[in-house]
Each structure stands twice: as structure tokens, then as C-alpha cells.
Design an enzyme around this catalytic site. Sequence first.
Site, PDB file in Angstrom:
ATOM      1  N   PRO A   1       2.396  29.480  41.171  1.00 36.49           N
ATOM      2  CA  PRO A   1       2.234  30.491  40.114  1.00 36.49           C
ATOM      3  C   PRO A   1       3.232  31.640  40.235  1.00 36.49           C
ATOM      4  O   PRO A   1       3.430  32.399  39.320  1.00 36.49           O
ATOM      5  CB  PRO A   1       0.799  30.986  40.302  1.00 36.49           C
ATOM      6  CG  PRO A   1       0.369  30.540  41.635  1.00 36.49           C
ATOM      7  CD  PRO A   1       1.188  29.358  42.009  1.00 36.49           C
TER       8      PRO A   1
ATOM      9  N   GLU B   1      -5.514  28.534  46.685  1.00 34.38           N
ATOM     10  CA  GLU B   1      -5.820  29.747  47.445  1.00 34.38           C
ATOM     11  C   GLU B   1      -4.506  30.255  48.014  1.00 34.38           C
ATOM     12  O   GLU B   1      -4.314  31.450  48.206  1.00 34.38           O
ATOM     13  CB  GLU B   1      -6.826  29.442  48.567  1.00 34.38           C
ATOM     14  CG  GLU B   1      -8.225  29.131  48.056  1.00 34.38           C
ATOM     15  CD  GLU B   1      -8.352  27.723  47.528  1.00 34.38           C
ATOM     16  OE1 GLU B   1      -9.102  27.509  46.568  1.00 34.38           O
ATOM     17  OE2 GLU B   1      -7.655  26.850  48.044  1.00 34.38           O
TER      18      GLU B   1
ATOM     19  N   ASP C   1      12.198  16.792  19.292  1.00 38.58           N
ATOM     20  CA  ASP C   1      11.310  17.795  19.860  1.00 38.58           C
ATOM     21  C   ASP C   1      11.702  19.197  19.408  1.00 38.58           C
ATOM     22  O   ASP C   1      12.806  19.645  19.657  1.00 38.58           O
ATOM     23  CB  ASP C   1      11.353  17.707  21.386  1.00 38.58           C
ATOM     24  CG  ASP C   1      10.226  18.514  21.956  1.00 38.58           C
ATOM     25  OD1 ASP C   1      10.048  19.668  21.477  1.00 38.58           O
ATOM     26  OD2 ASP C   1       9.510  18.020  22.813  1.00 38.58           O
TER      27      ASP C   1
ATOM     28  N   ARG D   1      10.924  12.260  29.619  1.00 39.27           N
ATOM     29  CA  ARG D   1      11.131  12.091  28.169  1.00 39.27           C
ATOM     30  C   ARG D   1      12.580  12.366  27.778  1.00 39.27           C
ATOM     31  O   ARG D   1      13.046  11.955  26.722  1.00 39.27           O
ATOM     32  CB  ARG D   1      10.221  13.034  27.378  1.00 39.27           C
ATOM     33  CG  ARG D   1       8.752  12.825  27.597  1.00 39.27           C
ATOM     34  CD  ARG D   1       7.938  13.782  26.750  1.00 39.27           C
ATOM     35  NE  ARG D   1       7.970  13.355  25.357  1.00 39.27           N
ATOM     36  CZ  ARG D   1       7.108  12.479  24.841  1.00 39.27           C
ATOM     37  NH1 ARG D   1       6.193  11.934  25.607  1.00 39.27           N
ATOM     38  NH2 ARG D   1       7.172  12.156  23.576  1.00 39.27           N
TER      39      ARG D   1
HETATM   40  N1  LIG Z   1      -2.308  28.825  38.899  1.00 43.71           N
HETATM   41  C1  LIG Z   1      -1.072  28.223  38.701  1.00 43.71           C
HETATM   42  C2  LIG Z   1      -0.343  28.567  37.566  1.00 43.71           C
HETATM   43  C3  LIG Z   1       0.886  27.983  37.326  1.00 43.71           C
HETATM   44  C4  LIG Z   1       1.393  27.033  38.226  1.00 43.71           C
HETATM   45  N2  LIG Z   1       2.589  26.344  38.141  1.00 43.71           N
HETATM   46  C5  LIG Z   1       2.813  25.530  39.131  1.00 43.71           C
HETATM   47  S1  LIG Z   1       1.545  25.528  40.270  1.00 43.71           S
HETATM   48  C6  LIG Z   1       0.655  26.695  39.366  1.00 43.71           C
HETATM   49  C7  LIG Z   1      -0.586  27.280  39.607  1.00 43.71           C
END
Ligand SMILES: Nc1ccc2ncsc2c1
Length: 238
Positions: free
Chosen positions: A88, A116, A168, A153
Site C-alpha cells: 500500500p 499487518e 481499452d 492483456r
Molecule cells: N491495502 C493495500 C492496498 C493496496 C495494495 N497494493 C498492493 S498490496 C496492497 C494493499
Amino acid sequence: MKFEVLTIFPEIIECYIKHGVLGKALNKGIVEVKVYNLRDFTSDKHKKVDDYPYGGGAGMVMQIEPFYNAIMHLKADEKPRKLVLLSPQGRKFTQKLAQKFMEESKAMVLICGRYEGIDERVKAFVDEEVSIGDYVLSGGELAALVIIDSVVRLIPGALGDELSAVEDSFMKGFLDYPHYTRPEDFKGMKVPEVLLSGDHKKIALWRKRQALKNTLKNRPDLLKNLSPEDMRILKELC
Ligand SMILES: Nc1ccc2ncsc2c1
């Protein structure tokens, strides 16, 4: 293109590969996906992959050792590969980045943690840290599938004629136009007349107007490098 996925839930990846659109690409040998269970790279009998965080706090943190052992195992063949940590905290994954991965990488290692957290020292062994968006997920496996699907793709001939011809909209920089198929009238909900007209020029213009209208409404951030013609249409909509 070869994908090697490191995860503690290999079933998530394997299930998708069996049933997803990837089947054609895999059968043609254009794409190869190998999944590795991080628990196979642990050194204790319980196959432990996480532990309590230094400094305290909620949740568990994934330990570096299984990641390190798995990455070293893959690197033993000394073949070039791009190592991508799904996180994230990573840079945002976009169609442009998918195109870059397809063009630049013959092999990608997609490293999935649980969210976590992962020991920060894992990042010393990766090339990129990539996020698919700003929301809470349980782990990186869904992100790995998003990247595999979107990159495959883009590989010429990977998906077979019936899919690869799909234009696309994200490549054009705005959202897609509305789609309709039979029946022409569903409980009084009719297909727009223009789509029944056979006038391809009018249909193309209608579709462009609808795409720009949808983009203006839901994703104005995408409206950057419009052509003068698209800008003219957009101004008519405002
Ligand atoms: N929570 C979260 C959000 C986006 C993301 N992208 C790759 S792992 C991940 C985990």
C-alpha cells in the site's frame, strides 16, 4: 513473459490462473506463472512467517528470512527479473506502468505480503514497490493478480483474437463508452436509437461524447492530454 509469485496463499493465485482469461496465454506458452509458498522457505518446523513487531503495536509483521531465502533461490539461475513488492506504500499501478512492465521485463517476481506489515528490510532486495490503490486489503495476492492480468492483456497475441481486439479506453486517457446488446427493449429500457442507425460516423461521435461525459462526471482527473477535437466535444458538454 514469466511471473514468479511469492505468497503464503498460493491457492489464491493458482485458482485464478486455472479459471481466468490467462488460460489461452498459458496454453500458448506466451506466459508462464510459477507460484512459490513462502512457508517452503522457512527454517523452523512450524514454518513460521511472522512475528510480533519491534516497538510494540497491533498485529504481526512478516519476517524477512522467508522472503530473502525465496528471492535468493530464484536468483540462483542468474536470469534477469524485475522484483516487485506489492504494498500500500508503493507507487500507484496504472495502465502506463503495466505497459512499461510488459515492454521492459521478460520476467517479474511479484512479492505478496499480508497487510499487518512486512519487515522493512525486504525492500532492500526488490526493484519496485507498487500499490493498486488506496484501500485496506488483507494481502498482496489480489494486487499480484491485477498486475498479471493487466500486463498479460498487453502482450501481442496473448489472449486470442476475440479478446485482444478489445480497445481499452484507459489507453486513450478516458473512461469507456456505454455498451448495449440484445434485447433492443428490456422492460421498456431501450437501446439508444443511434446505435441502431448503422451510421458509423454518428455512432462513433455518440460514443466519444458519452465517454467524455462519463469521464467528466466520474474521473475528471483523467482529462489531461485531450486532442483539440475531444476538447471541443468536452466544451459542448460543459
Ligand atoms: N491495502 C493495500 C492496498 C493496496 C495494495 N497494493 C498492493 S498490496 C496492497 C494493499
